[in-house]
Design a protein around this motif. Structure first.
Motif, short mmCIF file in Angstrom:
data_model
loop_
_atom_site.label_atom_id
_atom_site.label_comp_id
_atom_site.label_asym_id
_atom_site.label_seq_id
_atom_site.Cartn_x
_atom_site.Cartn_y
_atom_site.Cartn_z
N THR A 169 0.41 -9.69 10.64
CA THR A 169 -0.41 -8.75 10.66
C THR A 169 -0.18 -7.38 10.37
OG1 THR A 169 -0.06 -8.77 12.99
CG2 THR A 169 -1.72 -10.22 12.32
N THR A 170 0.99 -7.12 10.31
CA THR A 170 1.79 -5.80 10.18
C THR A 170 2.23 -5.66 8.70
OG1 THR A 170 3.88 -6.24 11.01
CG2 THR A 170 2.35 -5.48 12.55
N GLY A 171 2.17 -6.53 7.71
CA GLY A 171 2.48 -6.42 6.47
C GLY A 171 3.12 -7.71 6.11
N ASP A 172 3.68 -7.55 4.78
CA ASP A 172 4.65 -9.00 4.23
C ASP A 172 6.05 -8.64 4.25
OD1 ASP A 172 5.11 -8.35 1.30
OD2 ASP A 172 3.27 -7.21 1.87
N PRO A 379 2.05 -6.24 -3.72
CA PRO A 379 1.69 -7.11 -4.88
C PRO A 379 2.69 -8.53 -4.79
CG PRO A 379 3.33 -5.19 -5.31
CD PRO A 379 2.67 -5.03 -4.05
N GLY A 380 3.62 -8.51 -3.86
CA GLY A 380 4.21 -9.86 -3.86
C GLY A 380 3.50 -10.69 -3.04
N THR A 381 2.25 -10.75 -2.71
CA THR A 381 1.42 -11.27 -2.14
C THR A 381 0.41 -12.00 -2.87
OG1 THR A 381 -0.11 -10.06 -1.14
CG2 THR A 381 1.93 -10.20 0.05
N TYR A 385 -3.08 -9.18 -2.26
CA TYR A 385 -2.74 -7.82 -2.64
C TYR A 385 -4.18 -7.54 -3.54
CZ TYR A 385 -1.33 -3.98 -5.57
OH TYR A 385 -1.44 -2.39 -6.19
N SER A 386 -4.61 -8.66 -4.41
CA SER A 386 -5.65 -8.34 -5.36
C SER A 386 -7.00 -7.91 -4.55
CB SER A 386 -5.79 -9.27 -6.21
OG SER A 386 -4.80 -9.45 -7.23
N GLY A 387 -6.98 -8.77 -3.59
CA GLY A 387 -8.18 -8.70 -2.59
C GLY A 387 -8.37 -7.45 -1.95
N PHE A 388 -7.22 -6.75 -1.38
CA PHE A 388 -7.25 -5.73 -0.62
C PHE A 388 -7.86 -4.66 -1.45
CE2 PHE A 388 -4.83 -1.54 -0.51
CZ PHE A 388 -5.24 -1.16 0.65
N VAL A 389 -6.83 -4.48 -2.85
CA VAL A 389 -7.46 -3.53 -3.83
C VAL A 389 -8.83 -3.36 -4.22
CG1 VAL A 389 -7.02 -2.61 -6.42
CG2 VAL A 389 -5.18 -3.25 -4.96
N ASN A 390 -9.31 -4.68 -4.41
CA ASN A 390 -10.93 -4.64 -4.92
C ASN A 390 -11.88 -4.41 -3.41
OD1 ASN A 390 -10.25 -5.78 -7.23
ND2 ASN A 390 -10.29 -8.07 -6.57
N GLU A 391 -11.50 -4.67 -2.41
CA GLU A 391 -12.18 -4.26 -1.25
C GLU A 391 -12.24 -2.89 -1.09
OE1 GLU A 391 -12.99 -5.63 3.36
OE2 GLU A 391 -11.77 -6.54 2.11
N PHE A 392 -10.73 -2.13 -1.16
CA PHE A 392 -10.59 -1.01 -0.48
C PHE A 392 -11.22 0.11 -1.76
CE2 PHE A 392 -7.72 2.94 -0.59
CZ PHE A 392 -7.76 3.13 0.81
N GLU A 393 -11.31 -0.35 -2.86
CA GLU A 393 -12.08 0.56 -3.88
C GLU A 393 -13.32 0.44 -3.91
OE1 GLU A 393 -10.14 0.32 -7.80
OE2 GLU A 393 -7.90 0.81 -6.98
N ARG A 394 -13.93 -0.53 -3.63
CA ARG A 394 -15.23 -0.93 -3.37
C ARG A 394 -15.58 0.04 -2.16
NH1 ARG A 394 -15.22 -6.00 -3.68
NH2 ARG A 394 -15.29 -6.42 -1.60
#
Length: 403
Positions: A169-172, A379-381, A385-394
């Motif tokens: 919950t705090t990172g990877d 990016p190691g996840t 990581y891809s899901g975070f980027v897409n949601e954050f930029e949306r």
């Protein structure tokens, strides 16, 4: 006597070939840190670049470059570009020996280290045939009792080689790489500031047992549907608050506040971070590119640094090192508070349940907090990581579109 002389002469030639003229031999090396919990191996490559030597640490798909390498007689000094740590080593035979030293604010922590040239293997030169292929998603529990922490393990195994990470919950735990030998699992990562070693026993295709992460026990069961709580739900504003308020100095000592004109009618991203934090490093790499993409559209990014010490000059040195490494274009502020979570909560009293570095606060054009994201899946996840980027930029696009 002639045989002894010949042997000594050959050994001397080999030593010169490895450490010729104040240089390390180019190619792959195997380094081994030796903390109390057991040997922690990683690989690195030495190259000659533009008349200087460069060292690249290898963890799965990550390549971490180190350029500050100095020589003095048979000594080698390697200053890491992040995390305020260094190696002090001595050339010895066909390798290196010495210490990795972390500077922890008011004290130093030293770990014995050795390295040998030409060893491309990480844990085993000749591992046993793997018992099973454990690729996939696992629900992993670290610790016991009140200290239990449920995480998600993501692994990809090809033959004996395995890569992956654990998400919390705090990172990877960033880019882990290792080996499956028989029914034993070994994973490690070294990024210049953090040394992670995981071991465990593969009981069957659904169960991993007897795990150790330092002194912390862990175990896992295979679960394709394993997931973490929503990172946007963990840290919130206290009742009655809508805004974040602070005034901290930048690296030049100039006070910066969200009331400054540059932030008016802008979407603002606050990065609660520290130069010592590996997940913050991954987030910073992302935010640098994000800033370049969105700044001209009306987005500002500000980093709030919580360091190992409250000393301004020491913190400035560490944060400046990170700024230069990533070419960070947005302001970084020195809060004057340490990386203790209670200290962070004291400096930002409007936050409830502050859990992690980094924490990312998204503020709309009216200056009101709209979302708070805990941790960072780098990016190691992979898909996380891809899901975070897409949601954050949306989310950014939506906030920019608001009147």
């Amino acid at each position: 006597m002639k045989k002894l002389f010949a042997f000594t002469f050959v050994a001397l030639l080999f030593s010169v070939s490895v450490f010729a003229q104040g240089k390390l031999k180019t190619g792959i090396w195997r380094g081994v840190l030796k903390p109390a919990a057991g040997e922690l191996p990683f690989n690195f490559e030495v190259k000659d670049t533009a008349g200087r030597q460069q060292l690249t640490i290898i963890n799965a798909n990550e390549r971490f470059k180190v350029t500050d390498i100095k020589f003095n007689a048979d000594s080698v000094f390697i200053n890491m570009p992040l995390f305020d740590s260094e190696f002090k080593l001595q050339q010895q035979g066909a390798g290196l020996t010495g210490q990795w030293i972390k500077h922890l604010g008011n004290r130093d922590a030293a770990t014995p280290f050795t390295a040998t040239y030409g060893d491309k293997w990480r844990f085993f030169k000749s591992p046993e045939k793997p018992f099973l292929n454990i690729s996939g998603r696992w629900s992993a529990v670290f610790g016991e009792g009140a200290d239990r922490d449920t995480t998600v393990g993501e692994f990809k195994q090809t033959g004996n080689r395995i890569t992956g990470t654990f998400l919390t919950t705090t990172g990877d735990y960033r880019y882990l790489e290792g080996s499956v030998s028989g029914n034993k699992l070994y994973l490690s990562c070294f990024d210049g500031g953090h040394a992670f070693l995981f071991t465990a026993t593969i009981k069957d295709g659904q169960t991993i047992t007897d795990g150790h992460f330092g002194t912390t026990p862990w175990a896992a069961v295979k679960n394709a549907n394993a997931k973490l709580p929503d990172a946007y739900s963990l840290t919130v504003l206290k009742p009655g608050y809508k805004r974040i308020d602070f005034s901290f100095p930048d690296l030049n000592g100039q006070k910066v506040s969200l009331n400054d004109a540059r932030f008016k009618n802008k979407v603002v991203i606050l990065q609660v971070m520290g130069s010592w934090c590996p997940n913050c490093m991954d987030e910073t790499a992302y935010l640098v590119n994000y800033y370049k993409k969105y700044h001209n559209k009306g987005v500002e990014v500000v980093g709030l640094a919580y360091e190992r010490t409250a000393d301004f000059e020491k913190s400035k040195k560490a944060v400046t090192q990170e700024k230069n490494h990533f070419n960070i274009p947005y302001p970084l502020l020195l809060t004057g508070y340490t990386n203790n979570k209670k200290e962070t909560a004291k400096s930002l009293p409007m936050l409830s349940n502050f859990l992690a570095f980094p924490t990312t606060i998204i503020i709309d054009k009216k200056g009101e907090v709209r979302k708070i994201y805990t941790g960072f899946s780098g990016p190691g996840t992979g898909a996380y990581y891809s899901g975070f980027v897409n949601e954050f930029e949306r989310l950014t696009d939506n906030l920019l579109a608001e009147k």
